[in-house]
Design a protein around this motif. Structure first.
Motif, PDB file in Angstrom:
ATOM      1  N   SER A  63     -25.505  13.321 -14.401  1.00 52.02           N
ATOM      2  CA  SER A  63     -26.007  12.554 -15.543  1.00 52.02           C
ATOM      3  C   SER A  63     -25.289  11.208 -15.660  1.00 52.02           C
ATOM      4  O   SER A  63     -25.918  10.170 -15.902  1.00 52.02           O
ATOM      5  N   ARG A  66     -26.425   8.858 -12.826  1.00 48.50           N
ATOM      6  CA  ARG A  66     -27.770   8.339 -13.109  1.00 48.50           C
ATOM      7  C   ARG A  66     -27.710   7.254 -14.188  1.00 48.50           C
ATOM      8  O   ARG A  66     -28.287   6.183 -14.055  1.00 48.50           O
ATOM      9  N   LEU A  70     -28.469   3.154 -13.689  1.00 49.09           N
ATOM     10  CA  LEU A  70     -29.480   2.475 -14.498  1.00 49.09           C
ATOM     11  C   LEU A  70     -28.878   1.318 -15.290  1.00 49.09           C
ATOM     12  O   LEU A  70     -29.444   0.229 -15.355  1.00 49.09           O
ATOM     13  N   PHE A 122     -27.562   7.392  -5.755  1.00 51.78           N
ATOM     14  CA  PHE A 122     -28.370   7.105  -6.946  1.00 51.78           C
ATOM     15  C   PHE A 122     -28.814   5.655  -6.867  1.00 51.78           C
ATOM     16  O   PHE A 122     -27.994   4.757  -6.759  1.00 51.78           O
ATOM     17  N   LYS A 125     -32.583   2.544 -10.121  1.00 53.38           N
ATOM     18  CA  LYS A 125     -33.515   3.117 -11.091  1.00 53.38           C
ATOM     19  C   LYS A 125     -33.076   4.510 -11.558  1.00 53.38           C
ATOM     20  O   LYS A 125     -33.785   5.166 -12.308  1.00 53.38           O
ATOM     21  N   GLY A 126     -31.909   4.980 -11.078  1.00 63.28           N
ATOM     22  CA  GLY A 126     -31.373   6.268 -11.500  1.00 63.28           C
ATOM     23  C   GLY A 126     -31.929   7.472 -10.770  1.00 63.28           C
ATOM     24  O   GLY A 126     -31.697   8.606 -11.160  1.00 63.28           O
ATOM     25  N   VAL A 127     -32.660   7.244  -9.703  1.00 59.17           N
ATOM     26  CA  VAL A 127     -33.281   8.329  -8.947  1.00 59.17           C
ATOM     27  C   VAL A 127     -32.363   8.708  -7.785  1.00 59.17           C
ATOM     28  O   VAL A 127     -31.715   7.850  -7.176  1.00 59.17           O
ATOM     29  N   THR A 128     -32.304   9.986  -7.476  1.00 58.24           N
ATOM     30  CA  THR A 128     -31.519  10.462  -6.338  1.00 58.24           C
ATOM     31  C   THR A 128     -32.388  11.333  -5.443  1.00 58.24           C
ATOM     32  O   THR A 128     -33.519  11.684  -5.799  1.00 58.24           O
ATOM     33  N   LYS A 147     -32.355  17.685  -8.905  1.00 61.79           N
ATOM     34  CA  LYS A 147     -33.701  17.128  -8.768  1.00 61.79           C
ATOM     35  C   LYS A 147     -33.643  15.618  -8.914  1.00 61.79           C
ATOM     36  O   LYS A 147     -32.743  15.093  -9.575  1.00 61.79           O
ATOM     37  N   PRO A 148     -34.571  14.895  -8.308  1.00 65.10           N
ATOM     38  CA  PRO A 148     -34.503  13.422  -8.296  1.00 65.10           C
ATOM     39  C   PRO A 148     -34.384  12.776  -9.674  1.00 65.10           C
ATOM     40  O   PRO A 148     -33.652  11.813  -9.836  1.00 65.10           O
ATOM     41  N   ILE A 149     -35.057  13.325 -10.686  1.00 67.33           N
ATOM     42  CA  ILE A 149     -35.025  12.699 -12.000  1.00 67.33           C
ATOM     43  C   ILE A 149     -34.523  13.669 -13.071  1.00 67.33           C
ATOM     44  O   ILE A 149     -33.786  13.281 -13.958  1.00 67.33           O
ATOM     45  N   GLN A 150     -34.857  14.933 -12.972  1.00 64.77           N
ATOM     46  CA  GLN A 150     -34.603  15.887 -14.048  1.00 64.77           C
ATOM     47  C   GLN A 150     -33.142  16.296 -14.193  1.00 64.77           C
ATOM     48  O   GLN A 150     -32.714  16.691 -15.274  1.00 64.77           O
TER      49      GLN A 150
END
Length: 154
Positions: A63, A66, A70, A122, A125-128, A147-150
């Motif tokens: 978290s 991410r 961002l 990351f 855009k905060g995606v992994t 998970k990429p976003i969750q």
């Protein structure tokens, strides 16, 4: 009948019982020695609780990575070592955070994009990438999915 007096009043010759300061110091010292020898042999760690601690630290690190990616709009790396979790700035390789894991738990395997590696990237855009993290302790193995976003699930 003769009464002894003093300036403060009547002097009582009765002997009161109690402990002297020296006796109290000896007893406290003996208790300290006994406790000092027994407490290190007691194991306060609970493997199941330590596993939960690692899950929370990993979820928090994901978290944070991410959010920082961002906020700063730059790529960050999360390194998942067997005993530590590092958050590193991708550009200058500056370490932004480090979290040690409990001694009873290790990160045994990290699979990112179907490859065995220990670094999550990351994007700004905060995606992994999707990843699977395996943690081990005396109580067993737990598999976590990033998970990429969750975030983290298990």
């Amino acid at each position: 009948m003769m009464v002894l007096t003093s300036k403060a009043g009547i002097l009582n010759k009765t002997h009161e019982s109690g402990f002297t300061l020296f006796e109290l110091i000896v007893v406290v010292a003996m208790l300290g020695i006994v406790l000092g020898l027994t407490i290190p042999s007691i194991n306060f760690s609970d493997p199941e609780r330590d596993m939960d601690t690692v899950v929370r630290r990993l979820a928090g690190a994901v978290s944070e990575a991410r959010s920082r990616a961002l906020l700063k709009r730059e790529p960050l790396e999360l390194h998942l070592e067997p005993r530590h979790i590092f958050l590193v700035q991708r550009n200058g390789m500056q370490q932004l955070g480090k979290s040690a894991l409990p001694t009873t738990v290790t990160i045994s395997r990290v699979i990112v994009d179907e490859k065995n590696q220990r670094t999550l990237l990351f994007t700004p855009k905060g995606v992994t990438q999707p990843a699977t993290v395996e943690i081990k302790s005396q109580s067993g193995i737990r598999t976590l999915f990033i998970k990429p976003i969750q975030g983290v699930s298990y």
